[in-house]
Every structure is written in structure tokens, then in C-alpha cells.
Design an enzyme around this catalytic site. Structure first.
Site, short mmCIF file in Angstrom:
data_model
loop_
_atom_site.label_atom_id
_atom_site.label_comp_id
_atom_site.label_asym_id
_atom_site.label_seq_id
_atom_site.Cartn_x
_atom_site.Cartn_y
_atom_site.Cartn_z
N GLU A 75 20.64 38.45 -35.06
CA GLU A 75 20.17 38.48 -36.45
C GLU A 75 21.22 38.97 -37.42
OE1 GLU A 75 18.32 39.47 -33.90
OE2 GLU A 75 16.40 38.40 -34.03
N HIS A 144 6.23 45.43 -33.10
CA HIS A 144 6.05 44.04 -33.53
C HIS A 144 4.90 43.85 -34.51
CE1 HIS A 144 8.39 43.19 -29.85
NE2 HIS A 144 8.65 42.02 -30.38
C1 LIG Z 1 16.09 41.44 -32.19
C2 LIG Z 1 15.04 40.52 -31.70
N1 LIG Z 1 15.06 39.23 -32.09
C3 LIG Z 1 14.13 38.37 -31.64
C4 LIG Z 1 13.15 38.80 -30.80
C5 LIG Z 1 12.08 37.83 -30.31
N2 LIG Z 1 12.29 37.55 -28.89
C6 LIG Z 1 11.59 38.20 -27.97
S1 LIG Z 1 12.07 37.81 -26.46
C7 LIG Z 1 13.23 36.73 -26.99
C8 LIG Z 1 14.07 35.99 -25.99
C9 LIG Z 1 14.90 36.90 -25.17
O1 LIG Z 1 15.42 36.21 -24.09
P1 LIG Z 1 16.17 36.93 -22.89
O2 LIG Z 1 16.97 38.06 -23.40
O3 LIG Z 1 16.89 35.88 -22.14
O4 LIG Z 1 15.01 37.55 -22.00
P2 LIG Z 1 13.88 36.79 -21.18
O5 LIG Z 1 12.76 36.57 -22.13
O6 LIG Z 1 14.45 35.55 -20.65
O7 LIG Z 1 13.46 37.76 -20.13
C10 LIG Z 1 13.22 36.69 -28.37
C11 LIG Z 1 14.08 35.83 -29.18
C12 LIG Z 1 13.14 40.16 -30.44
N3 LIG Z 1 12.18 40.68 -29.66
N4 LIG Z 1 14.10 41.00 -30.89
#
Ligand SMILES: Cc1ncc(C[n+]2csc(CCOP(=O)(O)OP(=O)(O)O)c2C)c(N)n1
Ligand SMILES: [Mg+2]
Lengths: 344, 358
Positions: A75, A144
Site C-alpha cells: 500500500e 478490520h
Molecule cells: C496491509 C494489508 N493489505 C491488504 C490486506 C488484505 N489481505 C488479507 S490477506 C491478503 C493476501 C495475503 O496473501 P499471503 O500473504 O500470500 O497469505 P495467504 O493468504 O496466502 O496465507 C490480503 C491482500 C491486509 N490484510 N493487510
């Protein structure tokens, strides 16, 4: 840099259509992207995934991956990239999945984007749009479920709008895109699915800095924005039907600039006011409104200005606790009756 | 229990441990399936991120922790909590938002924890837990303790500034922390290839001159062995490291995501052929554990998960007059006493009377 060319206006669509808030936002982006090739969208999951909340659904297919750009989870990086592109005359629309994640880009928003116009003596501007939903109520828990709309609205250099219905979603987003300053468009998760009539006219924009009287009434003014407006309107209908009480609902629509005149005119009429927000009231939007009202309407008031918001706790997960913390219709109703001195 | 010859084994893993680890992997899988059912029955709310398919990475890594090592993770944390020994009842009760959940019904699926087991929480902001892990490791150093921190994160977290800042801090301060990247190939709907300029995530450790290693995250022993080695170096030599475990999530990003918009059904089916549960079970059988024993274990685990659901259903909701519990440390009441006059509607009753602290 794509220059300042503005494409020939397409034949104006006409008429009014019933659509959801989410569709109205999409319509605004589509129209503005057709109108002005400097406009592009970027954010997490806005393209291939069609948007986390499906606001940008179909836009990548329509405009291609250059104008609808998926970003990594970065972000601070891509909000800042939006700032830089805007400084060179682009019109970026940056989608942040929810307002909560804007915090990791706070520095780019508050200490960079908002400073540009003034700090450089007006030599360069930052016509950036950041769109993001606030809101609580789905047990998304402490990290959230937040609505710190007031933090941004308290920042000189930013403009902040928060539409509460589909027509304003379209009109205000279009206004934000055409605006020469950084504008934060605060959307709302529960309103995405709400339907309303929207004028299709691509040239119709809603004015930034103008509140709307969303419902006329005579006994009490409720000042609200975003989802709190939706709740307030429901309470107004209920109280009219059940208690014969007439609430006027002022929907702020724009938090900065703030339309104090419309609020004051309403309070002059009703003499009583309740300010409602989805965020924490201490140092929040309702705190600002209350301060303005006591100054502008001192002689009109028959009761202290009351305000209601989220209980001042990080939102808990358990349904029962979350419900107890939120500015629900029940709590708004009760607070309204208190200001009217109909209950203690 | 069968005895096997482990003279050539790279790591001291006897079949007893292996059996328990398989049991835990199976428990996690069944737990996630139950969580999905309960979510769909609206007994669990909010976001619910399942880890089906990632059991070997989870159990392998957690098994390598010493009893006093510390653990911190992202939000996809049911498996980590269970593997660290948090009772399934306490995890399920948390998912149900009940009073005896491991976070007292306040945290839900994303914010499990158990401080008594050195598990300092599931965190919901991508990469938010990394700087915190670094600080935990700093504290271990300041206190002269020979312990380490294991910090789990997803592949999506490595493009946040916090990743860079944390790795650099850990490296310049020689902190005992292992950053374990669970690379399940996607962050929501974005594949690693689309998000990361260097998709070989373990290689990024080199930029900070710390060790980076990639393992087959679906190979229980490989994960445990690598994690154990890196944790030992962290504890004994204060060497931070990055461990990348390649794995796959079978379900969508969360229960609300069908998980098919950005990958094909074929891709998922193909990965399922490599199911770590099947691989581990086969490996146990190859070491002489009779299939009947494993069948009995599976039945036992299923009953355990069912019992967790029953427990969660029967547990009470947290009491509403404790809404503000924990927001401030006990003893802060007096500081807030004079904030009451003129407080917004309802605030007094909801916040100030709630009893601050626990
Ligand atoms: C700073 C931030 N941006 C966006 C999100 C929304 N979000 C939650 S999980 C996620 C994907 C994360 O993927 P990864 O790190 O690969 O973990 P996985 O879900 O595959 O375990 C996003 C974009 C968030 N929680 N925090
Ligand atoms: Mg991932």
C-alpha cells in the site's frame, strides 16, 4: 505521461436506472475512463480478481491491464506511486481494499499527498483519488472494522467525501476524479449492495462540499454520513410511524470541505440535534460537527448537542459484543428520543 | 510402535514423533473442514481463512520449536494454534466467539493466541507481525535467553515495507528470529509471479546477508529439519534467517472465496495428488505402522473435532458488560473517571462501567 487529452465526449446516455452502490461506482469509473485517458485504476485484486468487493468487476476486460492495474500488497508503494503519477498530470484512482489498510500508507496520504499543493507554493498539484470502504458489522474484528474518517477529514490539503447512496456514489466519485486535489472517497461495505436510482448522464457530477437534506423533518436534526445516514433514515421512518416524531436527516456527503450552512439551517428549524457516525466519537466527525453547531446555532438550541458512534473499544469478534458496540438503529432511536426528552 | 533404523536420517525424528505429527496434520485438516461447515451454518462469522493443504508446513515448522521458543503468525492461523498445542475446544470456541475461546471471544479466527504456549498471536494486517517478531527477538537477546522466535508470513507479505525493514533490523542486530514464508503460490487472487519481482522468495534473504532456504513445504520431515536447523542457529548463534516453504492452499483465500477465479480446477486437482496428508500417511506405512492403527487414529481425531464443535456450541457468549475488558490495563479506571461528563450517548454505560482490564 499521457498528456492532458480529453477524449471526445461520448453521446450522453440518458435516463435513470436502478442500480447498486457498487454498480454506481463502477459506472462513474467507466464514464470517467472513457472521457479522460489520464484516468487509470490501480490496487490489490482490482483486475483479474474483479475487485475484492467487485466494484471494479469487468473493468480490466474493458480497459486492459495498463489502465486497470493489479498491484502487489504494497500500500505505501502504490499509494505513493499514485501521488507521483498525479503530480505529472495523470488521474489515478487508487483502490485500497478497506480503509484499515490505508493506515500502512498513511504517510504518503497525510504527509505527502496532502502537503504538495501548499508546501511547494502551488507549483505542483496532486489530483489523486483514493477509494476505500470503511465499516463494521460483519465480525471482522479489531483490525478490520474501523471508520477513522475523521482523521483524514482533519487533514488540511485532503478532501474527503463519503457517499451514502448510489446516486451520490456516482456523482461524488466523478467529482473526485475531476478534482485537482487529492480526494479520499470513503465507501462503505454494507452499502455496496444497496440499490437506488442513478442518473446515467455522464456529465452529471455531485458537488464536493455540499451536504444534502436526505429527509425533511421538524422535531430533531440527525447529522450523519456514510452508513450512519442509512441507519438514521430507517430510524426516522420508524419514529414517524410509531411515535409521530419528525426527524430531519442531514447527510454530510462531504466531510472536508464541510457544509456547515446546511447543518445550521436544519438546526435553526428543529432546535435539537443528534450527530451520528460509525467511527469512535472522541475527536471524531461528530466532535467536529458538535463544535461547529454550538458556535453557529447557539441561540437555536433547546437541548445539548448529542452524539453517538462506535463504543470506544477496538471492535471485538463475538457477535453479541460487536452488536453492543455499534451505533445500531436501536441506539440511534434511543439517543434521538433522549434529545427529544421523550425518554430519559 | 514400530522401530525403524534411522542411522542415515538427517534429523532425529523417531516414528513416535512422526505418528503424532501425522495425527496433528489430520486433526488440522478435519478441524478446517468442520470450521467451513460451521461457517456455512453461520455459527462462525467474520473472515475465516482455512489452511487445508498446508499441514506439513505448519506441523513441520511448529514441531521444530523448542518448548520455550516463541511463535507469531498471520491470520491463517488455525493450524499453527493447534500444532502449538492449543486445545481444539479453545480454538473452536474462539471461532464461535465464545467466552472460553483462546482469545476470550474477542479475536476470532484471525487472532488466535496462547501466551502460555509462547504463541503471540495471529495478526490481520499483512506483514504487521514481522516488526513485532523482530522486537520479540530483541527482547530475548536483552534478557540473555537462548530462545528463538518463529514468525510465519505469507508470500504476499514480502512486498510490504515491513518485510524489508524487519529483515534488515534482524540482520543488523543479529536477532534470533526465523521468518517462515508459507508460499502457497497466491496472495488472495494474485500469484507470486505477478506480485514479486524475485519470485524465489528465499533468495531475498541474500540482500540482508542472512541465510535463506527453500523447502518442499509438503514434506513434513524436510520442513521440520530445515526449521530446526535455522532455529538452532538463531538460538545459539543469533543468526536470523528466511525459510520458504512451498505449499498450496486447497480452499479459497477465505471461506467466502470459491478460489477459482485466478486458478484452474485442474491446477488444484493436480496439487491434491501431492496431498501432504497422503504423503505422510504413506511414509508412516512404509515405516511399518499398520494401516489399521492409522485408521483408528483418524476416527479418534474425527471424534475429537466433533467434541470441539460440541464444546463451542455449549460455551457461553462473553458477557456484554465486559465489552471494554482488556482495552486498558487493570488499574486505569481512575485515569478515565473524569472523562464521563458530557460523554457521547451510551458511552458511559458501554465503556466506563465495563470494567477495564480483566
Ligand atoms: C496491509 C494489508 N493489505 C491488504 C490486506 C488484505 N489481505 C488479507 S490477506 C491478503 C493476501 C495475503 O496473501 P499471503 O500473504 O500470500 O497469505 P495467504 O493468504 O496466502 O496465507 C490480503 C491482500 C491486509 N490484510 N493487510
Ligand atoms: Mg499466499
Amino acid at each position: 505521461m499521457s498528456g492532458s487529452s480529453v477524449a471526445a465526449a461520448p453521446a450522453p446516455a440518458s435516463g435513470v436506472e436502478t442500480m447498486t452502490y457498487r454498480e454506481a461506482l463502477r459506472l462513474a469509473m467507466r464514464q470517467e475512463m472513457e472521457r479522460d485517458e489520464r484516468v487509470f485504476v490501480m490496487g490489490e485484486e482490482v483486475g483479474l480478481f474483479d475487485g475484492s468487493y467487485k466494484v471494479t468487476a469487468g473493468l480490466m476486460d474493458e480497459f486492459g491491464p495498463d489502465r486497470v492495474r493489479d498491484t502487489p500488497i504494497s500500500e505505501e508503494g502504490f499509494v505513493g506511486a499514485g501521488v507521483g503519477a498525479a503530480m505529472l498530470g495523470e488521474r489515478p484512482i487508487v483502490e485500497i481494499m478497506t480503509l484499515n489498510f490505508l493506515l500502512v500508507a498513511m504517510d504518503q496520504v497525510v504527509n505527502h499527498a496532502a502537503k504538495i499543493g501548499a508546501m511547494f507554493g502551488g507549483e505542483v498539484r496532486c489530483p489523486l483519488v483514493i477509494r476505500t470502504p470503511n465499516g463494521a458489522g460483519n465480525q471482522l474484528t479489531a483490525q478490520h472494522s474501523q471508520s477513522f474518517d475523521g482523521w483524514f477529514a482533519g487533514t488540511p490539503g485532503l478532501k474527503v467525501v463519503a457517499p451514502a447512496n448510489p446516486a451520490d456514489a456516482k456523482g461524488l466519485l466523478k467529482a473526485a476524479i475531476r478534482d485537482d486535489d487529492p480526494v479520499l472517497v470513503i465507501e462503505n461495505l454494507p452499502i455496496y449492495k444497496e440499490k437506488g436510482e442513478v442518473d446515467l448522464d455522464p456529465d452529471l457530477v455531485a458537488p464536493i462540499g455540499r451536504a444534502a437534506v436526505a429527509r425533511e423533518g421538524s422535531d430533531l436534526t440527525v447529522v450523519a454520513h456514510s452508513f450512519a445516514t442509512v441507519r438514521a433514515l430507517k430510524v426516522a421512518e420508524k419514529l414517524a410511524a410509531e411515535k409521530g416524531v419528525s426527524l430531519e436527516v442531514v447527510d454530510l456527503r462531504s466531510l472536508r470541505p464541510l457544509d456547515v450552512e446546511t447543518i445550521a439551517a436544519s438546526v435553526a428549524k428543529t432546535s435539537r440535534v443528534l450527530c451520528v457516525e460509525e467511527g469512535w466519537p472522541s475527536y471524531g466527525v461528530t466532535a467536529e460537527i458538535a463544535a461547529r453547531i454550538q458556535h453557529a446555532c447557539f441561540d437555536d438550541l433547546d437541548a445539548p448537542v448529542e452524539r453517538l458512534g462506535m463504543a470506544e473499544v477496538p471492535l471485538p469478534y463475538a457477535k453479541e459484543l460487536e452488536l453492543a458496540a455499534m451505533p445500531t438503529e436501536d441506539r440511534i432511536e434511543r439517543a434521538a428520543l433522549q434529545v427529544l426528552e421523550l425518554v430519559r | 510402535m514400530a522401530v525403524i533404523d534411522r542411522t542415515d536420517a538427517p534429523f532425529d525424528l523417531d516414528v513416535g514423533d512422526f505418528y503424532d505429527q501425522y495425527r496433528m496434520m489430520f486433526l488440522i485438516r478435519r478441524f478446517e473442514e468442520a470450521a467451513e461447515r460451521q461457517y456455512k451454518a453461520a455459527r462462525i462469522g467474520g473472515y475465516c481463512h482455512l489452511s487445508s493443504g498446508q499441514e506439513a508446513a505448519t506441523v513441520g515448522a511448529v514441531s521444530a520449536l523448542a518448548e520455550d521458543d516463541l511463535l507469531i503468525t498471520g491470520y491463517r492461523c488455525h493450524g499453527f494454534a493447534l500444532a502449538r498445542g492449543v486445545p481444539p475446544e479453545a480454538v473452536m470456541a474462539e471461532l464461535f466467539g465464545r467466552a472460553h475461546g483462546c482469545a476470550h471471544g474477542r479475536g476470532g479466527s484471525m487472532h488466535l493466541l496462547d501466551v502460555s504456549r509462547g504463541y503471540y498471536g495471529g495478526w490481520g494486517i499483512v506483514a504487521g507481525q514481522l516488526p513485532i517478531a523482530t522486537g520479540m527477538a530483541l527482547s530475548l537477546v536483552r534478557q540473555g535467553k537462548e530462545q528463538a522466535v518463529l514468525c510465519e508470513l505469507g508470500d504476499g507479505a514480502v512486498n510490504m515495507g515491513a518485510w524489508h525493514e524487519s529483515l534488515n533490523l534482524a540482520a543488523v542486530w543479529n536477532l534470533p528470529v526465523v521468518f517462515m514464508v508459507v508460499n502457497n503460490l497466491y496472495g488472495m487472487g494474485t500469484s507470486v509471479d505477478r506480485a514479486s519481482a524475485e519470485p524465489d522468495i528465499f533468495k531475498r534473504a541474500g540482500a540482508y546477508r542472512i541465510e535463506g532456504e527453500r523447502v518442499d513445504g509438503d514434506d513434513l520431515e524436510e520442513v521440520e529439519w530445515a526449521t530446526a536447523r535455522l532455529l538452532r542457529a538463531a538460538r545459539e548463534e543469533r543468526k536470523p534467517a528466511v525459510l520458504e516453504a512451498l505449499t498450496y492452499r486447497y480452499r479459497g483465500h477465505s471461506v467466502a472465496d470459491a478460489g477459482l477465479a485466478y486458478r484452474t480446477r485442474d491446477e488444484i486437482d493436480e496439487r491434491r495428488l501431492q496431498d501432504p496428508l497422503v504423503r505422510t500417511r504413506e511414509s508412516l506405512e512404509a515405516r511399518g505402522v499398520p494401516p489399521e492403527g492409522l485408521d483408528a487414529l483418524e476416527a479418534e481425531v474425527e471424534a475429537e473435532v466433533e467434541a470441539a464443535v460440541v464444546y463451542a456450541e455449549g460455551d457461553a457468549a462473553p458477557s456484554v458488560d465486559q465489552l471494554a475488558a482488556g482495552v486498558y490495563a487493570a488499574g486505569s479506571e481512575e485515569q478515565f473517571e473524569r472523562m464521563r461528563p458530557g460523554s457521547p450517548a451510551g458511552e458511559e454505560e458501554l465503556v466506563f462501567a465495563g470494567g477495564l482490564g480483566r
